[in-house]
Enzyme design. Structure first.
Site, PDB file in Angstrom:
ATOM      1  N   VAL A 174       0.853  -1.197   0.000  1.00  0.00           N
ATOM      2  CA  VAL A 174       0.000   0.000   0.000  1.00  0.00           C
ATOM      3  C   VAL A 174       0.886   1.244   0.000  1.00  0.00           C
ATOM      4  O   VAL A 174       0.513   2.286  -0.523  1.00  0.00           O
ATOM      5  CB  VAL A 174      -0.989  -0.004   1.195  1.00  0.00           C
ATOM      6  CG1 VAL A 174      -0.270   0.115   2.528  1.00  0.00           C
ATOM      7  CG2 VAL A 174      -2.001   1.134   1.074  1.00  0.00           C
ATOM      8  N   ARG A 206      -6.696   4.448   6.619  1.00  0.00           N
ATOM      9  CA  ARG A 206      -7.308   3.120   6.821  1.00  0.00           C
ATOM     10  C   ARG A 206      -6.718   2.422   8.038  1.00  0.00           C
ATOM     11  O   ARG A 206      -7.445   1.899   8.898  1.00  0.00           O
ATOM     12  CB  ARG A 206      -7.063   2.256   5.571  1.00  0.00           C
ATOM     13  CG  ARG A 206      -7.823   2.697   4.340  1.00  0.00           C
ATOM     14  CD  ARG A 206      -7.320   1.963   3.117  1.00  0.00           C
ATOM     15  NE  ARG A 206      -6.019   2.451   2.722  1.00  0.00           N
ATOM     16  CZ  ARG A 206      -5.770   3.199   1.640  1.00  0.00           C
ATOM     17  NH1 ARG A 206      -6.762   3.497   0.827  1.00  0.00           N
ATOM     18  NH2 ARG A 206      -4.563   3.614   1.359  1.00  0.00           N
ATOM     19  N   ILE A 207      -5.372   2.403   8.123  1.00  0.00           N
ATOM     20  CA  ILE A 207      -4.732   1.639   9.194  1.00  0.00           C
ATOM     21  C   ILE A 207      -4.906   2.345  10.539  1.00  0.00           C
ATOM     22  O   ILE A 207      -5.176   1.703  11.554  1.00  0.00           O
ATOM     23  CB  ILE A 207      -3.244   1.389   8.849  1.00  0.00           C
ATOM     24  CG1 ILE A 207      -3.158   0.436   7.640  1.00  0.00           C
ATOM     25  CG2 ILE A 207      -2.486   0.812  10.036  1.00  0.00           C
ATOM     26  CD1 ILE A 207      -1.772   0.280   7.028  1.00  0.00           C
ATOM     27  N   PRO A 232      -8.499  17.858   8.742  1.00  0.00           N
ATOM     28  CA  PRO A 232      -9.407  16.982   9.499  1.00  0.00           C
ATOM     29  C   PRO A 232     -10.069  15.958   8.585  1.00  0.00           C
ATOM     30  O   PRO A 232     -10.349  16.257   7.419  1.00  0.00           O
ATOM     31  CB  PRO A 232     -10.450  17.964  10.063  1.00  0.00           C
ATOM     32  CG  PRO A 232      -9.758  19.278  10.093  1.00  0.00           C
ATOM     33  CD  PRO A 232      -8.826  19.282   8.917  1.00  0.00           C
ATOM     34  N   ARG A 233     -10.285  14.767   9.085  1.00  0.00           N
ATOM     35  CA  ARG A 233     -10.959  13.716   8.310  1.00  0.00           C
ATOM     36  C   ARG A 233     -12.192  13.255   9.098  1.00  0.00           C
ATOM     37  O   ARG A 233     -12.193  12.162   9.686  1.00  0.00           O
ATOM     38  CB  ARG A 233     -10.002  12.549   8.062  1.00  0.00           C
ATOM     39  CG  ARG A 233      -8.699  12.962   7.372  1.00  0.00           C
ATOM     40  CD  ARG A 233      -8.011  11.805   6.717  1.00  0.00           C
ATOM     41  NE  ARG A 233      -8.799  11.274   5.617  1.00  0.00           N
ATOM     42  CZ  ARG A 233      -8.409  10.263   4.840  1.00  0.00           C
ATOM     43  NH1 ARG A 233      -7.257   9.665   5.062  1.00  0.00           N
ATOM     44  NH2 ARG A 233      -9.170   9.829   3.867  1.00  0.00           N
ATOM     45  N   ASP A 292       8.289  -1.272  13.656  1.00  0.00           N
ATOM     46  CA  ASP A 292       8.241  -2.379  12.691  1.00  0.00           C
ATOM     47  C   ASP A 292       9.056  -2.033  11.454  1.00  0.00           C
ATOM     48  O   ASP A 292       9.340  -2.899  10.634  1.00  0.00           O
ATOM     49  CB  ASP A 292       6.782  -2.650  12.288  1.00  0.00           C
ATOM     50  CG  ASP A 292       6.670  -3.812  11.318  1.00  0.00           C
ATOM     51  OD1 ASP A 292       7.249  -4.881  11.611  1.00  0.00           O
ATOM     52  OD2 ASP A 292       6.024  -3.664  10.257  1.00  0.00           O
ATOM     53  N   HIS A 338       9.915  -5.530   9.932  1.00  0.00           N
ATOM     54  CA  HIS A 338       8.920  -5.156   8.912  1.00  0.00           C
ATOM     55  C   HIS A 338       7.955  -6.322   8.598  1.00  0.00           C
ATOM     56  O   HIS A 338       7.903  -6.807   7.464  1.00  0.00           O
ATOM     57  CB  HIS A 338       9.628  -4.677   7.637  1.00  0.00           C
ATOM     58  CG  HIS A 338       8.754  -3.822   6.769  1.00  0.00           C
ATOM     59  ND1 HIS A 338       9.227  -2.798   5.992  1.00  0.00           N
ATOM     60  CD2 HIS A 338       7.408  -3.835   6.557  1.00  0.00           C
ATOM     61  CE1 HIS A 338       8.238  -2.222   5.346  1.00  0.00           C
ATOM     62  NE2 HIS A 338       7.114  -2.846   5.666  1.00  0.00           N
ATOM     63  N   ILE A 339       7.199  -6.706   9.631  1.00  0.00           N
ATOM     64  CA  ILE A 339       6.307  -7.874   9.459  1.00  0.00           C
ATOM     65  C   ILE A 339       4.837  -7.533   9.631  1.00  0.00           C
ATOM     66  O   ILE A 339       4.002  -8.421   9.788  1.00  0.00           O
ATOM     67  CB  ILE A 339       6.671  -9.004  10.453  1.00  0.00           C
ATOM     68  CG1 ILE A 339       6.628  -8.497  11.903  1.00  0.00           C
ATOM     69  CG2 ILE A 339       8.018  -9.616  10.119  1.00  0.00           C
ATOM     70  CD1 ILE A 339       6.529  -9.600  12.942  1.00  0.00           C
ATOM     71  N   SER A 374       2.341  -6.744   7.802  1.00  0.00           N
ATOM     72  CA  SER A 374       1.318  -7.387   6.947  1.00  0.00           C
ATOM     73  C   SER A 374       1.562  -8.887   6.784  1.00  0.00           C
ATOM     74  O   SER A 374       0.923  -9.545   5.972  1.00  0.00           O
ATOM     75  CB  SER A 374       1.296  -6.716   5.562  1.00  0.00           C
ATOM     76  OG  SER A 374       2.508  -6.993   4.868  1.00  0.00           O
TER      77      SER A 374
HETATM   78  N1  LIG Z   1       4.762  -1.932   8.303  1.00  0.00           N
HETATM   79  C1  LIG Z   1       4.160  -2.438   7.250  1.00  0.00           C
HETATM   80  O1  LIG Z   1       4.364  -3.577   6.852  1.00  0.00           O
HETATM   81  C2  LIG Z   1       3.132  -1.612   6.538  1.00  0.00           C
HETATM   82  C3  LIG Z   1       2.069  -2.247   5.913  1.00  0.00           C
HETATM   83  C4  LIG Z   1       1.114  -1.477   5.289  1.00  0.00           C
HETATM   84  C5  LIG Z   1       1.226  -0.102   5.258  1.00  0.00           C
HETATM   85  N2  LIG Z   1       2.289   0.485   5.843  1.00  0.00           N
HETATM   86  C6  LIG Z   1       2.425   1.944   5.806  1.00  0.00           C
HETATM   87  O2  LIG Z   1       1.266   2.512   6.370  1.00  0.00           O
HETATM   88  C7  LIG Z   1       0.911   3.662   5.637  1.00  0.00           C
HETATM   89  C8  LIG Z   1      -0.553   3.964   5.808  1.00  0.00           C
HETATM   90  O3  LIG Z   1      -1.360   3.010   5.136  1.00  0.00           O
HETATM   91  P1  LIG Z   1      -2.931   3.276   4.974  1.00  0.00           P
HETATM   92  O4  LIG Z   1      -3.484   2.152   4.180  1.00  0.00           O
HETATM   93  O5  LIG Z   1      -3.537   3.607   6.288  1.00  0.00           O
HETATM   94  O6  LIG Z   1      -2.865   4.594   4.063  1.00  0.00           O
HETATM   95  P2  LIG Z   1      -3.891   5.819   4.020  1.00  0.00           P
HETATM   96  O7  LIG Z   1      -3.560   6.560   2.792  1.00  0.00           O
HETATM   97  O8  LIG Z   1      -5.279   5.322   4.229  1.00  0.00           O
HETATM   98  O9  LIG Z   1      -3.478   6.673   5.311  1.00  0.00           O
HETATM   99  C9  LIG Z   1      -2.357   7.487   5.354  1.00  0.00           C
HETATM  100  C10 LIG Z   1      -2.737   8.765   6.064  1.00  0.00           C
HETATM  101  O10 LIG Z   1      -1.566   9.563   6.207  1.00  0.00           O
HETATM  102  C11 LIG Z   1      -1.983  10.904   6.002  1.00  0.00           C
HETATM  103  N3  LIG Z   1      -0.885  11.808   5.721  1.00  0.00           N
HETATM  104  C12 LIG Z   1      -0.221  11.970   4.544  1.00  0.00           C
HETATM  105  N4  LIG Z   1       0.641  12.995   4.658  1.00  0.00           N
HETATM  106  C13 LIG Z   1       0.525  13.486   5.918  1.00  0.00           C
HETATM  107  C14 LIG Z   1       1.136  14.534   6.622  1.00  0.00           C
HETATM  108  N5  LIG Z   1       2.043  15.335   6.034  1.00  0.00           N
HETATM  109  N6  LIG Z   1       0.781  14.739   7.914  1.00  0.00           N
HETATM  110  C15 LIG Z   1      -0.144  13.974   8.495  1.00  0.00           C
HETATM  111  N7  LIG Z   1      -0.778  12.957   7.865  1.00  0.00           N
HETATM  112  C16 LIG Z   1      -0.450  12.723   6.599  1.00  0.00           C
HETATM  113  C17 LIG Z   1      -2.961  10.805   4.845  1.00  0.00           C
HETATM  114  O11 LIG Z   1      -3.742  11.969   4.685  1.00  0.00           O
HETATM  115  C18 LIG Z   1      -3.753   9.594   5.266  1.00  0.00           C
HETATM  116  O12 LIG Z   1      -4.843   9.926   6.085  1.00  0.00           O
HETATM  117  C19 LIG Z   1       1.325   3.324   4.201  1.00  0.00           C
HETATM  118  O13 LIG Z   1       1.622   4.487   3.457  1.00  0.00           O
HETATM  119  C20 LIG Z   1       2.533   2.446   4.379  1.00  0.00           C
HETATM  120  O14 LIG Z   1       3.709   3.191   4.226  1.00  0.00           O
HETATM  121  C21 LIG Z   1       3.252  -0.235   6.480  1.00  0.00           C
END
Ligand SMILES: NC(=O)c1ccc[n+]([C@@H]2O[C@H](COP(=O)([O-])OP(=O)(O)OC[C@H]3O[C@@H](n4cnc5c(N)ncnc54)[C@H](O)[C@@H]3O)[C@@H](O)[C@H]2O)c1
Length: 354
Positions: free
Chosen positions: A109, A189-190, A213-214, A295, A319-320, A322
């Site tokens: 993602v 989402r996360i 704001p969301r 992670d 980095h686990i 997912s």
């Molecule tokens: N550790 C892992 O294995 C793993 C797995 C999946 C995702 N991730 C990371 O998690 C992140 C989030 O995933 P998601 O599906 O929730 O994405 P998402 O796009 O739904 O959420 C990301 C949020 O970050 C916000 N954001 C962006 N720029 C910003 C800023 N300058 N200040 C504050 N907020 C800001 C966005 O507006 C959004 O609400 C991914 O981009 C990815 O890098 C890591």
């Protein structure tokens, strides 16, 4: 019959292995779009590609990344690339692929490994894998948060190595979620999925910050929008859930840590680049904050001699987030579906709008 040749590494040498075969196509193999798959991906995605009859693909059949030189050679003339987050898809790679390239589908993602400007400039479409990994990442984030705040890694170490004496009143005490304030940096989402899970731990208040704001997401978890400063000041637990972008690069730095509470627990499951690790080390080693669970780091893998590994109050995972069988298979299936739809010129199930 379509014949695909797969390659794998063996002690650094390239070796051609038995061809995989897929039956049921009339079109000659040479007329099918060429696709390069940069890593051995989980079976669900591979099955989709094999059974589609729509592409001829070659795969780097290894758990380790394809060497850059090999990658640059292999993408030449491809119409599609299915990649993972370790491959930098930049101008050099896009030039190496050439003008046939139509679709890049990443099994992630996060998209900080993709040069979006270069892709856009060339009219190349991008698929990614949101949603299917949200539950798995949120679940792991909660596990990491509890492991850090309740000092589980230290505790098992003590139990195994003779440190477990009598029951002691303040030994291995940590910080609890009940009645706490949980902050989320990046309520996507996360972030929402983490808060939904943490609710049942009797959290008092959720606060968040984002680019704006969301309300539609915040209402789901009754979270209050605050500034980054307020997020740092008020949070007992701070979960970093934003995308890595030029704006978020190093956003978790001394400026942020110095505003946090002494009892605060910092958790990052987004990308290592959002954290200034020298500043985090200082904050953890001087007791400015109570603990951190990571992670993701910079670089990955984090060298075993890295100072962060010397700290008892820092829990580091490789980095686990997912990494569940279900999720990794869903990610590979979605990446394959995105790729095929893109090559057909159809709407992708999950396209990153450039
Ligand atoms: N550790 C892992 O294995 C793993 C797995 C999946 C995702 N991730 C990371 O998690 C992140 C989030 O995933 P998601 O599906 O929730 O994405 P998402 O796009 O739904 O959420 C990301 C949020 O970050 C916000 N954001 C962006 N720029 C910003 C800023 N300058 N200040 C504050 N907020 C800001 C966005 O507006 C959004 O609400 C991914 O981009 C990815 O890098 C890591």
């Amino acid at each position: 019959m379509l014949v695909m040749w797969c390659t794998r590494t063996a002690l650094g040498r390239l070796q051609r292995i038995a061809p995989c075969t897929v039956t049921g196509f009339n079109r000659a193999m040479s007329t099918l779009p060429k696709v390069y798959v940069t890593r051995k991906v989980p079976p669900d995605g591979l099955d989709i590609l094999r059974k589609s009859g729509q592409v001829q693909f070659e795969m780097w059949d290894s758990d380790d990344p394809v060497p850059r030189v090999e990658l640059l050679k292999k993408v030449k003339g491809c119409e599609g690339i299915l990649c993972v987050l370790t491959e930098k898809i930049d101008a050099q790679l896009l030039n190496a692929a050439g003008p046939n390239l139509k679709v890049v589908s990443t099994m992630s993602v996060g998209f900080d490994h993709l040069s979006l400007d270069e892709l856009k400039k060339r009219g190349i479409r991008v698929g990614y894998t949101p949603d299917v990994l949200t539950d798995s990442v949120a679940e792991l984030t909660v596990a990491l948060l509890l492991a850090t705040s309740r000092r589980l890694i230290e505790a098992t170490h003590e139990a195994k190595t003779g440190g477990w004496g009598t029951w002691r009143t303040l030994w291995l005490c940590g910080h609890e979620l009940a009645n706490s304030t949980v902050g989320i940096l990046g309520l996507g989402r996360i972030g929402v999925a983490i808060a939904e899970r943490l609710k049942s731990f009797k959290v008092k208040k959720f606060i968040y910050t984002d680019v704006a704001p969301r309300p539609e997401l915040a209402n789901m978890i009754e979270a209050e929008y605050v500034s980054l400063d307020e997020l740092a000041k008020q949070s007992d637990f701070l979960a970093i859930c934003c995308a890595l972008t030029p704006e978020t690069y190093g956003i978790c730095n001394w400026n942020l840590f110095s505003k946090m509470k002494k009892n605060a627990i910092f958790i990052n499951t987004s990308r290592g680049g959002v954290v200034n690790q020298e500043d985090l080390y200082e904050a953890l080693s001087t007791g400015l904050i109570a603990g951190a669970g990571l992670d993701v780091t910079t670089p990955e893998p984090l060298p075993t001699h890295h100072p962060l590994f010397t700290l008892k109050n820092c829990v580091i995972l490789p980095h686990i987030a997912s990494a569940s069988y279900t999720t990794r298979n869903s990610m590979s299936a979605l990446a394959a579906d995105n790729l095929l739809a893109g090559l057909r010129g159809e709407t992708m199930p999950k396209e990153l709008k450039l």
